[in-house]
Enzyme design. Sequence first.
Site, PDB file in Angstrom:
ATOM      1  N   ASP A 144      12.857   5.469  -1.159  1.00  0.00           N
ATOM      2  CA  ASP A 144      14.000   5.335  -2.041  1.00  0.00           C
ATOM      3  C   ASP A 144      13.805   4.059  -2.861  1.00  0.00           C
ATOM      4  O   ASP A 144      12.936   3.231  -2.543  1.00  0.00           O
ATOM      5  CB  ASP A 144      15.276   5.261  -1.195  1.00  0.00           C
ATOM      6  CG  ASP A 144      16.530   5.102  -2.033  1.00  0.00           C
ATOM      7  OD1 ASP A 144      16.591   5.731  -3.096  1.00  0.00           O
ATOM      8  OD2 ASP A 144      17.418   4.339  -1.627  1.00  0.00           O
ATOM      9  N   LYS A 145      14.594   3.878  -3.907  1.00  0.00           N
ATOM     10  CA  LYS A 145      14.468   2.676  -4.742  1.00  0.00           C
ATOM     11  C   LYS A 145      15.567   1.665  -4.442  1.00  0.00           C
ATOM     12  O   LYS A 145      15.316   0.600  -3.906  1.00  0.00           O
ATOM     13  CB  LYS A 145      14.493   3.039  -6.225  1.00  0.00           C
ATOM     14  CG  LYS A 145      14.318   1.828  -7.141  1.00  0.00           C
ATOM     15  CD  LYS A 145      14.665   2.141  -8.572  1.00  0.00           C
ATOM     16  CE  LYS A 145      16.159   2.252  -8.780  1.00  0.00           C
ATOM     17  NZ  LYS A 145      16.872   0.960  -8.645  1.00  0.00           N
TER      18      LYS A 145
END
Length: 1155
Positions: free
Chosen positions: A385-386
């Site tokens: 994920d970011k």
Amino acid sequence: MGSLLSACRINVEKKKVEEERHLRANDREYNLSFMYANNAIKTSKYNVFTFLPLNLFEQFQRLANAYFVFLLILQLIPQISSLSWFTTVVPLLLVLSITLAKDLSDDITRHKNDKHVNNRKVEVLINGELKSEKWMNVQVGDIVKLENNEFVTADLLLLSSSEPLNLIYIETAELDGTLIKYTISILYISGEVRCEPPNNRLDKFTGTLTVRGETFALDNERILLRGCTLRNTEWCFGLVVFGGPDTKLMQNSGKSIFKRTSIDHLMNFLVMFIFGFLAFLCTILSIGNGIWEYKEGNSFITFLPRADGANASLSAFLTFWSYVIILNTVVPISLYVSVEILRLGNSYFIDWDCKMYHVKSNTPAQARTTTLNEELGQIKYIFSDKTGTLTQNIMTFNRCSINGKSYGKSSKKKIDFSWNSLADPKFCFHDHKLVEAVKSGSPEVRAFFRLLALCHTVMAEEKTEGELFYQAQSPDEGALVTAARNFGFVFRSRTPETISLVEMGVPTTYELLAVLDFNNVRKRMSVIVRNPEGKLTLYCKGADTIIFERLHPLSSKLMEVTTEHLNEYAGEGLRTLALAYKDLDEDKFEEWKERHHEASTSLEDREAKLDAIYEEIEKDLLLLGASAVEDKLQDGVPQTIEQLAKADIKIWVLTGDKQETAENIGYSCNMLREEMKEIFIVASNTAEEVREELVKKMSPESGDEPPIEKSRFLGKKSQVVEDEKVNGEYGLVINGHSLAFALQKDMQLELLRTACMCQAVICCRVTPLQKAQVVELVKKHKKAVTLAIGDGANDVSMIKTAHIGVGISGQEGMQAVLSSDFSFAQFRYLQRLLLVHGRWSYLRMCKFLRYFFYKNFTFTFVHFWYAFFCGFSAQTVYDEWFITLYNLIYAALPVIGLSLFDQDVNDRWSFQYPQLYAPGQLNQYFSKMAFARILLHSCYSSLILFFVPWAAMCDTVRDDGKDIADYQSFALLAQTCLLIVVSVQLGLDTYYWTAVSQFFLWGSLSVYFAVTFTMYSNGMYLIFTSSFPFIGTARNSLNQPNIWLTIFLTTILCILPVVAKRFLFIQLKPTINDKVRHKARQAKAVPPPAPRKVPRRRISTRRSGYAFSHARGYGDLVTSGPLNHREWFLNVVLTTPTVCTQKHLTINHPYGSHV
């Protein structure tokens, strides 16, 4: 019976598929008739009734466990059994009990977490009164009241809020990785809702609301999803639409998956092979018995009388099953006990690692699952994920260019903003020239910060005098307004018609005449304001390429200088934005305003007409300058990604964020680089366009179709996309809409082929389900181990899908951690988890398996050779007590010591040479080929261990002339040689000696001799005559020099080929491990920790711009006068449904670069 099945949570009848949901507000009796799910959730795997049967069923999926149950049954048959039944039942019960206890503990924890969530309290409107209810008791159709900082109970249709403008601040981090969103509530207290059935689409909702005979449309913009948190809003009311398992959050969570490592799967295959091999050996020996009985058996009838009806065929049949029992040690039950202990021990090493402990948040690393450690040493693909995983989601105003001057070069002394009483004390800036320019009255600098203070959609909150809190839809927009605030242009408050500032200490109010909204095409935002002197000005900010196209020729020279500055900022990985303005003529503005009103009220092509109107006025702009904001990564993210890339681990970023934001982070953390040959952008709207964009030629050798290896095993077909050589480095960026087409069955292999040929892959605007689908695609069609890492509830699905799930304990709650296999506080700890703990665990597990199979095959093959000398009578070559204790005591602890503490090189060398990780990805340490080599090695060792002692004992006498060649003396010699040989072999396999390893090895040998002399003593024979028949054998044999000479020669002959092979391979074909270990031995000290690298400056013409909004902006929201009156909502919901819209405003800033 039905009640029992119900108690066991087994559905007797198939649940009817829900096609449409129908509910009434605040009418429980009516809603209960539809039997909708309540708001209770369940993430545990078992209950009281299902735990034992389901857990045992899972355990008996291990074929070896089922095999030992079958073996136990055989041992209960007197005609077959040649060993006592307790030699099997005790280890089997031990293995099952340990696993049961571990799984019970894990599930109790899940039950506690479920109970904690289900027992949260919320106020529910029942019979006209607000009553406190547990979450689990909330029903569909209930009206609930939420207060500030409370979690959203269920999926709600918003009704009303406490805010003056009816804005509701929502933290959606648990759903899409973002922080704050705004929504407008609608006010009603009764009505009927018809809507879609429960589903996992976070971005879609379809329904209708009927109030007083009128029907209004409902869409996703009016729904507040479970997993959000109410922020900076005293209270709000909502109508429960979906509860518990029907909520979109739970629909996206996926089911709990029983994860097993690739070594577990390989062991199951090997166990099946061993069964066949065991049957093959037993068949040979039973045939030998039949032949022997037929030819020689009659000669022994006097000594060994046969039962009535017995013949050679029956004897051979019974002998087959007797040898199944005797040779069962090829699959020792202690293998699984030892594996569980080994995995548990390595899990504790992760828990205890101080270098993975985050002091600031007081968060240690945690191995939440103890069965997947060695898989950490084989990771090939990481799905990350970011927001909150790679980034801190903290933006800082770092640089700016104003009228051709660049500001922000760092100096040691921080600017003192004490002259500004409204300044944010947390804001830091180090260029004193900028504050001097503001104080000196520079018109360009003041106009720059005035634009930042006016052109935005931030909401200000001032609960106490002088203490301002900004609620920004994105951290970068908040950073710009805060920068203006500190440099003397303080945004104080807003109404739909005005914006109030404090300019250098002077309160100033601007009339807000129009907001020219943003969208993904415009990539800019403008406001038109009238200052107190009556002057009209348009302020515009957006992507630099878009702004530069609309500049007046007078700004051409300034644009050239600003472009140089933008290139410099882009080289530093900053997110840039261009700022411009234009003074407007009153008459022309009035004409434009009339056309704008016509366009805004048009029923056809409203957006296109508005865009055209905006274009008319947003031209001939005068450039002010540019801003540069840093999106802070977590500490050590670029270095971690660089290290993992050197280990040949590919990282894919799967984020719900916008394309530009994801690309910027890709550049910041060195996933995307300017030196890459090409970065492919896939952002099409049709399947055919997506297919065309996916077909990329990255190698002249690539064919039109993906290279696929097809195979079939146990009736299951599989297609594996093979790796292809690529010329140069490539990157791939694909958005969620295109990904939906690419994941279709006829296109997914092409997607996988293209993505795997790229060095970096970024998937943006993806839903939680798409994240899981991407992970599943790689799992299914690549021979690789996957790892998913995230910190929010939107990552739970992919965390559960991947082979390994890692949760980050961050600002987005605990859902990801609770669903993960491993957790820690910072992304940078991932490199230690994989390159150190993962690699060591894999190395130790493989050494353990190689040694375990070697010692047990060697042990068993000696029985096989002995059968040719005992008439295939199923007599054991060893003492029965040695057979019982061999795997439980004598050879158990040394291999556990090896498997817990061994390491080829220490952690510093592991970091310095990430290439050491590669053998795990290629399964070089343990595979089918390695198993075949172990089989051959064991066969050779068993030949030596049987025939050398046999030849040495044959026709041999003691020093006093007495005969020594008896069965008991030979058995003692053979088992002593065996134990010493396997102990020396273990010593050769050990790289890292510890006090515990030494103690286990020498202690086991000492215990063997102590137990042997005790059991072969006169006292034991007199007490238990039938159980200890080897009276005096130890003292009569082991005091002879020729016995010890035989032991020595046997050991040398067994070990010599191993030493010779290793010497030749190290000299002629050394592995990466051999080379690094050689360097480590030559080095006088361990290497120092890697220096912290300064990010390389990136010279680029590409602007690292702000992200665009996925949806249209909300300029109409901040300029809507009626929002001041809450009563207006009650009227509008009954009369004008087209105006009543709840806007979900996404976190990321609407402005970005034109890529």
